[in-house]
Design an enzyme around this catalytic site. Structure first.
Site, PDB file in Angstrom:
ATOM      1  CG  HIS A  76      45.743   7.634  13.766  1.00 57.39           C
ATOM      2  ND1 HIS A  76      46.158   7.482  12.468  1.00 57.39           N
ATOM      3  CD2 HIS A  76      44.477   8.090  13.693  1.00 57.39           C
ATOM      4  CE1 HIS A  76      45.187   7.825  11.651  1.00 57.39           C
ATOM      5  NE2 HIS A  76      44.148   8.220  12.369  1.00 57.39           N
ATOM      6  NE  ARG A  97      48.590   8.306   6.657  1.00 56.62           N
ATOM      7  CZ  ARG A  97      47.888   7.284   6.176  1.00 56.62           C
ATOM      8  NH1 ARG A  97      46.811   6.867   6.806  1.00 56.62           N
ATOM      9  NH2 ARG A  97      48.265   6.689   5.065  1.00 56.62           N
ATOM     10  CG  HIS A  99      46.665  13.080   9.421  1.00 56.03           C
ATOM     11  ND1 HIS A  99      46.825  12.287  10.531  1.00 56.03           N
ATOM     12  CD2 HIS A  99      45.918  12.357   8.552  1.00 56.03           C
ATOM     13  CE1 HIS A  99      46.197  11.137  10.335  1.00 56.03           C
ATOM     14  NE2 HIS A  99      45.645  11.152   9.140  1.00 56.03           N
ATOM     15  CD  GLU A 198      35.700  15.991   2.532  1.00 50.67           C
ATOM     16  OE1 GLU A 198      34.930  15.158   3.037  1.00 50.67           O
ATOM     17  OE2 GLU A 198      36.926  16.007   2.755  1.00 50.67           O
ATOM     18  CB  SER A 217      46.140  10.543   4.973  1.00 54.49           C
ATOM     19  OG  SER A 217      45.378   9.392   4.656  1.00 54.49           O
TER      20      SER A 217
HETATM   21  I1  8IG Z   1      37.502   8.296   8.407  1.00 55.39           I
HETATM   22  O1  8IG Z   1      34.267  11.865   4.961  1.00 55.39           O
HETATM   23  C1  8IG Z   1      37.177   9.812   7.218  1.00 55.39           C
HETATM   24  N1  8IG Z   1      38.159  10.613   6.858  1.00 55.39           N
HETATM   25  N2  8IG Z   1      38.021  14.313   4.052  1.00 55.39           N
HETATM   26  N3  8IG Z   1      36.121  13.072   4.517  1.00 55.39           N
HETATM   27  C2  8IG Z   1      37.442  13.297   4.686  1.00 55.39           C
HETATM   28  N4  8IG Z   1      38.206  12.544   5.448  1.00 55.39           N
HETATM   29  C3  8IG Z   1      37.621  11.519   6.059  1.00 55.39           C
HETATM   30  C4  8IG Z   1      36.266  11.231   5.947  1.00 55.39           C
HETATM   31  C5  8IG Z   1      35.470  12.055   5.119  1.00 55.39           C
HETATM   32  N5  8IG Z   1      36.003  10.150   6.688  1.00 55.39           N
END
Ligand code: 8IG
Length: 277
Positions: A76, A97, A99, A198, A217
Site C-alpha cells: 500500500h 488506507r 485499516h 477467516e 476494509s
Molecule cells: I487480499 O480471504 C484479501 N483480503 N478477510 N479474507 C479477508 N481479507 C482478505 C482476504 C481474505 N484476501
C-alpha cells in the site's frame, strides 16, 4: 518520524469533521488544486490504476496531512495524489488506507473519506483486494460490490446519527461500470475485523448470511462516505478464494502476486469507469 507525531483524531474532544476540513485545506494548499471532484481509495492490487487516470499534478506523503499516518501494510502506497482527468476535473487518489485492525479507532479509518468529501468530491470510489466465496471467481477477477455486511460491530457514526444505507453502493454507478465492462460480476462484501484471515467455518458463515466477498476494509468507509453525502462505487479484486473454498493456505505474498498480474487490466477498467462518471 512522522508517525510518532500525535494525531488529533486520537483525542476524545476532537471534532473529526473539523480535522477533515483542515486536512482538505492542506491538500488544496500542497497540491495547488482547490477542489477535487472524485476520490479513489486504491487497495491491494489497484495501485497502478492511478497512472492511467490522467496526469498527476501533485503527489504528497499522506503523513504530511493532518489526521493521516503512513500505511502499515506492504503493498500500500502512503501517498495522496491529485490527478487531472481528461475532462478537466480532478481526482484525489488515496493510497494510504488505515485499516480497522490497526486498532487506531474508526475515526482514523474513515478520515480519508471525510477528507475527500471536504475537498469537494461527490463520488467515492472504494477498491480493495479480497477473498472470493464464489467458486467461479479466479484470482485476478475484479467484481463490483453490490452491498455489504459489516461484521466489525463498529460504526463511524457517533451518537444518535441514523443514516439510511439502502442503495449504499449506487445502482446508477454499478450500471455505469457494467456499461464499461459487461462481464463484471457483483457480490456482497463482508467486512471482518482481521488481520487474521477467516477460518473455513467463518467463510461458510459469511456465505450463509448472504456474503460473496470477504475482506478487512471498505464497509466502514462506505458508511462514512454516505454520511458525507457522497455517491459510492466499490470494487473488489479477488486475489484469492476464501479459506476452505481454495484448498491451499492463504498468504499475503499470493495476494500481492495476484494483484500484480491483474494490475494492468483493473487499472484500465478503473480509468474507463472514472472517465465515464
Ligand atoms: I487480499 O480471504 C484479501 N483480503 N478477510 N479474507 C479477508 N481479507 C482478505 C482476504 C481474505 N484476501
Amino acid at each position: 518520524m512522522a508517525e510518532a507525531r500525535s494525531n488529533p483524531l486520537d483525542l476524545p474532544d476532537t471534532d473529526p469533521f473539523e480535522v477533515a476540513r483542515d486536512a482538505a485545506a492542506q491538500i488544496a494548499d500542497l497540491t495547488g488544486v482547490a477542489r477535487h471532484d472524485v476520490a479513489l481509495t486504491l487497495g491491494s492490487g489497484w495501485g497502478r490504476a492511478a497512472d492511467l487516470l490522467g496526469e498527476t499534478v501533485a503527489e504528497i506523503p499522506a503523513a504530511e496531512v493532518v489526521g493521516f499516518s503512513a500505511s502499515a501494510v506492504p503493498g500500500h502506497a502512503g501517498t495522496l495524489r491529485s490527478i487531472a482527468l481528461p475532462n478537466g476535473e480532478h481526482a484525489l487518489v488515496i493510497g494510504a488506507r488505515t485499516h480497522y485492525y490497526e486498532g487506531h479507532g474508526v475515526r482514523r479509518v474513515v478520515h480519508s473519506v471525510r477528507t475527500a468529501a471536504a475537498t469537494g468530491a461527490r463520488v467515492m470510489v472504494l477498491t480493495n483486494g479480497a477473498g472470493g466465496i464464489k467458486e467461479t471467481w479466479t484470482p485476478g477477477t475484479p467484481v463490483l460490490i453490490s452491498d455489504h455486511i459489516n461484521l466489525t460491530a463498529d460504526s463511524p457514526l457517533e451518537g444518535a446519527t441514523f443514516i439510511d444505507l439502502t442503495d449504499l453502493y449506487s445502482a446508477r454507478l454499478r450500471d455505469l461500470a457494467r456499461g464499461v465492462d459487461a462481464s463484471l460480476d457483483e457480490g456482497v462484501y463482508v467486512q471482518f475485523r482481521g488481520p487474521h484471515y477467516e477460518t473455513p467455518a467463518e467463510v461458510q458463515m459469511a456465505k450463509a448470511i448472504g456474503g460473496h466477498i470477504v475482506g478487512m476494509s471498505t464497509a466502514l468507509e462506505a458508511i462514512a462516505a454516505r454520511q458525507a453525502g457522497m455517491e459510492i462505487i466499490g470494487f473488489s479484486l479477488i486475489t484469492n478464494l476464501a479459506a476452505g473454498i481454495q484448498k491451499t493456505p492463504l498468504s499475503h505474498a499470493e495476494v500481492i502476486e495476484a494483484g500484480k498480474n491483474a494490475e494492468a487490466a483493473i487499472g484500465d477498467l478503473l480509468a474507463r469507469v472514472v472517465t465515464a462518471l
